[in-house]
Motif scaffolding. Sequence first.
Motif, PDB file in Angstrom:
ATOM      1  N   THR A   1       5.362  -8.581  -1.508  1.00 36.36           N
ATOM      2  CA  THR A   1       5.246  -8.074  -2.874  1.00 36.36           C
ATOM      3  C   THR A   1       5.291  -9.238  -3.849  1.00 36.36           C
ATOM      4  O   THR A   1       6.252 -10.006  -3.860  1.00 36.36           O
ATOM      5  CB  THR A   1       6.386  -7.089  -3.192  1.00 36.36           C
ATOM      6  OG1 THR A   1       6.352  -6.031  -2.226  1.00 36.36           O
ATOM      7  CG2 THR A   1       6.241  -6.514  -4.588  1.00 36.36           C
ATOM      8  N   VAL A   2       4.233  -9.356  -4.650  1.00 33.88           N
ATOM      9  CA  VAL A   2       4.143 -10.367  -5.696  1.00 33.88           C
ATOM     10  C   VAL A   2       4.330  -9.653  -7.026  1.00 33.88           C
ATOM     11  O   VAL A   2       3.678  -8.638  -7.286  1.00 33.88           O
ATOM     12  CB  VAL A   2       2.776 -11.083  -5.668  1.00 33.88           C
ATOM     13  CG1 VAL A   2       2.621 -12.009  -6.866  1.00 33.88           C
ATOM     14  CG2 VAL A   2       2.592 -11.838  -4.367  1.00 33.88           C
TER      15      VAL A   2
ATOM     16  N   ILE B   1      -4.096  -2.584   7.351  1.00 34.72           N
ATOM     17  CA  ILE B   1      -3.545  -3.416   6.283  1.00 34.72           C
ATOM     18  C   ILE B   1      -3.794  -2.669   4.983  1.00 34.72           C
ATOM     19  O   ILE B   1      -4.882  -2.125   4.777  1.00 34.72           O
ATOM     20  CB  ILE B   1      -4.242  -4.794   6.239  1.00 34.72           C
ATOM     21  CG1 ILE B   1      -3.971  -5.567   7.535  1.00 34.72           C
ATOM     22  CG2 ILE B   1      -3.788  -5.597   5.022  1.00 34.72           C
ATOM     23  CD1 ILE B   1      -4.792  -6.839   7.676  1.00 34.72           C
ATOM     24  N   ALA B   2      -2.798  -2.622   4.127  1.00 32.45           N
ATOM     25  CA  ALA B   2      -2.944  -1.962   2.826  1.00 32.45           C
ATOM     26  C   ALA B   2      -2.718  -2.991   1.722  1.00 32.45           C
ATOM     27  O   ALA B   2      -1.750  -3.743   1.756  1.00 32.45           O
ATOM     28  CB  ALA B   2      -1.943  -0.823   2.686  1.00 32.45           C
ATOM     29  N   ILE B   3      -3.629  -3.007   0.756  1.00 33.63           N
ATOM     30  CA  ILE B   3      -3.521  -3.870  -0.411  1.00 33.63           C
ATOM     31  C   ILE B   3      -3.368  -2.948  -1.612  1.00 33.63           C
ATOM     32  O   ILE B   3      -4.204  -2.065  -1.834  1.00 33.63           O
ATOM     33  CB  ILE B   3      -4.772  -4.755  -0.568  1.00 33.63           C
ATOM     34  CG1 ILE B   3      -4.985  -5.592   0.693  1.00 33.63           C
ATOM     35  CG2 ILE B   3      -4.654  -5.631  -1.813  1.00 33.63           C
ATOM     36  CD1 ILE B   3      -6.349  -6.245   0.784  1.00 33.63           C
ATOM     37  N   ARG B   4      -2.289  -3.137  -2.375  1.00 33.96           N
ATOM     38  CA  ARG B   4      -2.021  -2.276  -3.524  1.00 33.96           C
ATOM     39  C   ARG B   4      -1.817  -3.145  -4.755  1.00 33.96           C
ATOM     40  O   ARG B   4      -1.183  -4.193  -4.685  1.00 33.96           O
ATOM     41  CB  ARG B   4      -0.772  -1.438  -3.284  1.00 33.96           C
ATOM     42  CG  ARG B   4      -0.878  -0.517  -2.089  1.00 33.96           C
ATOM     43  CD  ARG B   4       0.404   0.277  -1.852  1.00 33.96           C
ATOM     44  NE  ARG B   4       0.545   1.279  -2.892  1.00 33.96           N
ATOM     45  CZ  ARG B   4       1.685   1.502  -3.555  1.00 33.96           C
ATOM     46  NH1 ARG B   4       2.759   0.820  -3.307  1.00 33.96           N
ATOM     47  NH2 ARG B   4       1.736   2.447  -4.483  1.00 33.96           N
ATOM     48  N   VAL B   5      -2.343  -2.680  -5.888  1.00 34.60           N
ATOM     49  CA  VAL B   5      -2.185  -3.370  -7.162  1.00 34.60           C
ATOM     50  C   VAL B   5      -1.760  -2.340  -8.193  1.00 34.60           C
ATOM     51  O   VAL B   5      -2.279  -1.222  -8.214  1.00 34.60           O
ATOM     52  CB  VAL B   5      -3.514  -4.026  -7.604  1.00 34.60           C
ATOM     53  CG1 VAL B   5      -3.359  -4.698  -8.954  1.00 34.60           C
ATOM     54  CG2 VAL B   5      -3.989  -5.030  -6.568  1.00 34.60           C
ATOM     55  N   GLY B   6      -0.833  -2.718  -9.051  1.00 34.07           N
ATOM     56  CA  GLY B   6      -0.394  -1.803 -10.100  1.00 34.07           C
ATOM     57  C   GLY B   6       0.580  -2.496 -11.028  1.00 34.07           C
ATOM     58  O   GLY B   6       0.636  -3.729 -11.079  1.00 34.07           O
TER      59      GLY B   6
ATOM     60  N   ILE C   1       1.936  -5.969 -10.173  1.00 32.13           N
ATOM     61  CA  ILE C   1       2.393  -5.976  -8.783  1.00 32.13           C
ATOM     62  C   ILE C   1       1.191  -6.073  -7.850  1.00 32.13           C
ATOM     63  O   ILE C   1       0.198  -5.373  -8.031  1.00 32.13           O
ATOM     64  CB  ILE C   1       3.160  -4.671  -8.448  1.00 32.13           C
ATOM     65  CG1 ILE C   1       4.282  -4.407  -9.455  1.00 32.13           C
ATOM     66  CG2 ILE C   1       3.680  -4.697  -7.010  1.00 32.13           C
ATOM     67  CD1 ILE C   1       5.400  -5.422  -9.437  1.00 32.13           C
ATOM     68  N   LEU C   2       1.312  -6.939  -6.854  1.00 28.51           N
ATOM     69  CA  LEU C   2       0.352  -7.018  -5.753  1.00 28.51           C
ATOM     70  C   LEU C   2       1.157  -6.867  -4.475  1.00 28.51           C
ATOM     71  O   LEU C   2       2.131  -7.596  -4.257  1.00 28.51           O
ATOM     72  CB  LEU C   2      -0.377  -8.367  -5.751  1.00 28.51           C
ATOM     73  CG  LEU C   2      -1.131  -8.726  -4.462  1.00 28.51           C
ATOM     74  CD1 LEU C   2      -2.297  -7.776  -4.232  1.00 28.51           C
ATOM     75  CD2 LEU C   2      -1.598 -10.168  -4.494  1.00 28.51           C
ATOM     76  N   GLU C   3       0.781  -5.908  -3.645  1.00 26.87           N
ATOM     77  CA  GLU C   3       1.433  -5.714  -2.352  1.00 26.87           C
ATOM     78  C   GLU C   3       0.396  -5.833  -1.249  1.00 26.87           C
ATOM     79  O   GLU C   3      -0.696  -5.288  -1.362  1.00 26.87           O
ATOM     80  CB  GLU C   3       2.074  -4.328  -2.248  1.00 26.87           C
ATOM     81  CG  GLU C   3       3.245  -4.101  -3.148  1.00 26.87           C
ATOM     82  CD  GLU C   3       3.827  -2.696  -2.989  1.00 26.87           C
ATOM     83  OE1 GLU C   3       4.866  -2.448  -3.596  1.00 26.87           O
ATOM     84  OE2 GLU C   3       3.237  -1.860  -2.263  1.00 26.87           O
ATOM     85  N   VAL C   4       0.760  -6.558  -0.204  1.00 31.14           N
ATOM     86  CA  VAL C   4      -0.059  -6.628   0.999  1.00 31.14           C
ATOM     87  C   VAL C   4       0.854  -6.234   2.155  1.00 31.14           C
ATOM     88  O   VAL C   4       1.830  -6.927   2.443  1.00 31.14           O
ATOM     89  CB  VAL C   4      -0.669  -8.031   1.219  1.00 31.14           C
ATOM     90  CG1 VAL C   4      -1.470  -8.070   2.511  1.00 31.14           C
ATOM     91  CG2 VAL C   4      -1.549  -8.423   0.033  1.00 31.14           C
TER      92      VAL C   4
ATOM     93  N   VAL D   1       9.419 -10.445   0.732  1.00 33.97           N
ATOM     94  CA  VAL D   1       8.921  -9.761   1.927  1.00 33.97           C
ATOM     95  C   VAL D   1       9.937  -8.719   2.365  1.00 33.97           C
ATOM     96  O   VAL D   1      11.145  -8.949   2.315  1.00 33.97           O
ATOM     97  CB  VAL D   1       8.620 -10.760   3.083  1.00 33.97           C
ATOM     98  CG1 VAL D   1       9.867 -11.504   3.530  1.00 33.97           C
ATOM     99  CG2 VAL D   1       7.950 -10.062   4.254  1.00 33.97           C
ATOM    100  N   THR D   2       9.422  -7.563   2.759  1.00 37.04           N
ATOM    101  CA  THR D   2      10.231  -6.501   3.353  1.00 37.04           C
ATOM    102  C   THR D   2       9.704  -6.333   4.771  1.00 37.04           C
ATOM    103  O   THR D   2       8.507  -6.111   4.963  1.00 37.04           O
ATOM    104  CB  THR D   2      10.064  -5.184   2.567  1.00 37.04           C
ATOM    105  OG1 THR D   2      10.402  -5.413   1.202  1.00 37.04           O
ATOM    106  CG2 THR D   2      10.944  -4.092   3.154  1.00 37.04           C
ATOM    107  N   THR D   3      10.608  -6.456   5.749  1.00 35.13           N
ATOM    108  CA  THR D   3      10.167  -6.429   7.138  1.00 35.13           C
ATOM    109  C   THR D   3      11.321  -6.132   8.074  1.00 35.13           C
ATOM    110  O   THR D   3      12.491  -6.232   7.691  1.00 35.13           O
ATOM    111  CB  THR D   3       9.514  -7.782   7.525  1.00 35.13           C
ATOM    112  OG1 THR D   3       8.970  -7.692   8.838  1.00 35.13           O
ATOM    113  CG2 THR D   3      10.509  -8.923   7.441  1.00 35.13           C
ATOM    114  N   ALA D   4      10.976  -5.792   9.283  1.00 35.24           N
ATOM    115  CA  ALA D   4      11.927  -5.646  10.388  1.00 35.24           C
ATOM    116  C   ALA D   4      11.109  -5.770  11.667  1.00 35.24           C
ATOM    117  O   ALA D   4       9.919  -5.457  11.679  1.00 35.24           O
ATOM    118  CB  ALA D   4      12.631  -4.294  10.333  1.00 35.24           C
ATOM    119  N   PRO D   5      11.730  -6.218  12.756  1.00 34.57           N
ATOM    120  CA  PRO D   5      10.990  -6.321  14.018  1.00 34.57           C
ATOM    121  C   PRO D   5      10.345  -4.987  14.393  1.00 34.57           C
ATOM    122  O   PRO D   5      10.974  -3.933  14.318  1.00 34.57           O
ATOM    123  CB  PRO D   5      12.062  -6.727  15.024  1.00 34.57           C
ATOM    124  CG  PRO D   5      13.095  -7.447  14.199  1.00 34.57           C
ATOM    125  CD  PRO D   5      13.104  -6.716  12.882  1.00 34.57           C
ATOM    126  N   GLY D   6       9.055  -5.039  14.702  1.00 32.14           N
ATOM    127  CA  GLY D   6       8.319  -3.847  15.093  1.00 32.14           C
ATOM    128  C   GLY D   6       7.884  -2.965  13.934  1.00 32.14           C
ATOM    129  O   GLY D   6       7.288  -1.915  14.141  1.00 32.14           O
TER     130      GLY D   6
END
Length: 148
Positions: free
Chosen positions: A125-126, A46-51, A58-61, A114-119
């Motif tokens: 992203t906030v 899991i990656a948590i990014r702030v910037g 921006i907060l990304e999980v 949310v950015t996603t795809a199966p698999g």
Amino acid sequence: PKLTITMEVFDGPGTPEVLGDEARLRQVMGNLVANALQHTPESASIAIRVGTKQDSAILEVADEGPGMSREDAHRVFERFYRTDSSRARASGGTGLGLSIVDSLVYAHGGTVSVTTAPGQGCRFTVQLPRIAEAPVVNDPGADEPATV
């Protein structure tokens, strides 16, 4: 293999400071991380990014879980919506965590996506309005400090 969680501050203009309710913003981050932990295998990360990006903090999980279909991604912020209704309620959650995130982020003037795809895992992203980096100037003739 153990689950790996990384935290990163990425470059952008200024600092990622926002004006808001600290407890509620912690709840946003907590819900996103809890969601990632729930859906990520122990051998993944899991990656948590702030910037910052322009005038937004921006907060990304991001997780390496199973990801979601396009239909699930469009509905994931709805109250009580669960992507896998076959899982037991005890382990599958109530379907409220992400709807709470959406409501709290909206109340703070921001957006969540949310950015996603199966698999392919998920990246939430906030974006929240950043505090303007203007100096506070005290006017001796004014009753209150002014921000310029």
